[in-house]
Motif scaffolding. Structure first.
Motif, mmCIF file in Angstrom:
data_model
loop_
_atom_site.group_PDB
_atom_site.id
_atom_site.type_symbol
_atom_site.label_atom_id
_atom_site.label_comp_id
_atom_site.label_asym_id
_atom_site.label_seq_id
_atom_site.Cartn_x
_atom_site.Cartn_y
_atom_site.Cartn_z
ATOM 1 N N CYS A 35 124.586 84.850 20.676
ATOM 2 C CA CYS A 35 123.463 85.794 20.720
ATOM 3 C C CYS A 35 123.260 86.387 22.114
ATOM 4 O O CYS A 35 122.996 87.578 22.237
ATOM 5 C CB CYS A 35 122.170 85.117 20.277
ATOM 6 N N HIS A 36 123.370 85.543 23.129
ATOM 7 C CA HIS A 36 123.053 85.982 24.494
ATOM 8 C C HIS A 36 124.264 86.455 25.280
ATOM 9 O O HIS A 36 124.141 86.805 26.451
ATOM 10 C CB HIS A 36 122.332 84.867 25.257
ATOM 11 N N GLY A 37 125.427 86.488 24.640
ATOM 12 C CA GLY A 37 126.621 87.039 25.250
ATOM 13 C C GLY A 37 127.304 86.106 26.223
ATOM 14 O O GLY A 37 126.740 85.116 26.683
ATOM 15 N N ALA A 38 128.549 86.472 26.526
ATOM 16 C CA ALA A 38 129.334 85.707 27.491
ATOM 17 C C ALA A 38 128.635 85.727 28.835
ATOM 18 O O ALA A 38 128.143 86.767 29.274
ATOM 19 C CB ALA A 38 130.735 86.302 27.607
ATOM 20 N N GLU A 39 128.564 84.569 29.450
ATOM 21 C CA GLU A 39 127.916 84.396 30.747
ATOM 22 C C GLU A 39 126.486 84.942 30.759
ATOM 23 O O GLU A 39 125.988 85.400 31.780
ATOM 24 C CB GLU A 39 128.769 85.012 31.856
ATOM 25 N N GLY A 107 121.239 73.621 33.640
ATOM 26 C CA GLY A 107 121.888 73.644 34.951
ATOM 27 C C GLY A 107 122.801 74.849 35.090
ATOM 28 O O GLY A 107 122.781 75.552 36.106
ATOM 29 N N TYR A 108 123.587 75.106 34.074
ATOM 30 C CA TYR A 108 124.496 76.257 34.096
ATOM 31 C C TYR A 108 123.711 77.568 34.153
ATOM 32 O O TYR A 108 123.968 78.431 34.973
ATOM 33 C CB TYR A 108 125.405 76.223 32.862
ATOM 34 N N LEU A 109 122.710 77.675 33.275
ATOM 35 C CA LEU A 109 121.929 78.908 33.182
ATOM 36 C C LEU A 109 121.153 79.188 34.474
ATOM 37 O O LEU A 109 121.229 80.291 35.020
ATOM 38 C CB LEU A 109 120.979 78.798 31.983
ATOM 39 N N LEU A 110 120.438 78.202 34.951
ATOM 40 C CA LEU A 110 119.605 78.420 36.133
ATOM 41 C C LEU A 110 120.437 78.509 37.413
ATOM 42 O O LEU A 110 120.274 79.443 38.191
ATOM 43 C CB LEU A 110 118.555 77.321 36.260
ATOM 44 N N HIS A 111 121.324 77.569 37.627
ATOM 45 C CA HIS A 111 122.049 77.508 38.904
ATOM 46 C C HIS A 111 123.230 78.460 38.953
ATOM 47 O O HIS A 111 123.315 79.297 39.849
ATOM 48 C CB HIS A 111 122.529 76.084 39.188
ATOM 49 N N ASP A 112 124.144 78.319 37.994
ATOM 50 C CA ASP A 112 125.384 79.078 38.049
ATOM 51 C C ASP A 112 125.175 80.561 37.758
ATOM 52 O O ASP A 112 125.723 81.409 38.445
ATOM 53 C CB ASP A 112 126.413 78.509 37.068
ATOM 54 N N LEU A 113 124.419 80.872 36.713
ATOM 55 C CA LEU A 113 124.249 82.276 36.332
ATOM 56 C C LEU A 113 123.195 83.003 37.155
ATOM 57 O O LEU A 113 123.272 84.217 37.317
ATOM 58 C CB LEU A 113 123.887 82.390 34.845
#
Length: 145
Positions: A35-39, A107-113
């Protein structure tokens, strides 16, 4: 010999930390990207981007509360993001995903992206599931009210 144990332990932590980030991306791709797309780029007319540093910066210390609130209670209605309106948006609660997995996704959403510093702990996810915020409360958080 003690030095080698300390170095070995530090190396194990670093490797585990890298694995956690990889798992967060993998879990995001598994649960969120359709739904929210790649990366987290979003999909026009379907779901807004989650790669949105402006949003997460504006949320600041409330970012974990907002994120866990959306996962716990879902979100519906309309949102405008970067000039794109998402009408009839229905983000269902994500209660079927284990809290440990969502902790990795956060962690991925907040930090990496998004380069945010906030952390989401498993206990926060579990607490949000026990007392989900209303959609009105989530919208107020998102707007910074």
């Amino acid at each position: 010999m003690n030095k080698f144990r300390v170095l070995g332990g530090a190396l194990a932590l670093l490797l585990a930390s890298g694995q956690a980030l990889a798992d967060g991306k993998q879990l995001f791709n598994q649960h969120c990207s359709s739904c929210h797309g790649a990366e987290g780029a979003g999909i026009d007319g379907v779901a807004p981007p989650l790669r949105n540093p402006t949003l997460w910066q504006r949320l600041g210390e409330q970012a974990p509360t907002y994120l866990t609130g959306v996962w716990a209670g879902g979100l519906s209605g309309s949102l405008e993001v970067d000039g794109q309106t998402y009408r009839g948006l229905v983000m269902p609660p994500q209660t079927q995903i284990p809290a440990a997995d969502l902790e990795q996704v956060a962690g991925y959403l907040l930090h990496d992206l998004n380069g945010a510093k906030q952390r989401v702990e498993r206990a926060q996810i579990e607490a949000a599931r026990q007392a989900p915020l209303s959609h009105q409360q989530l919208r107020a958080l998102r707007k910074g009210v």
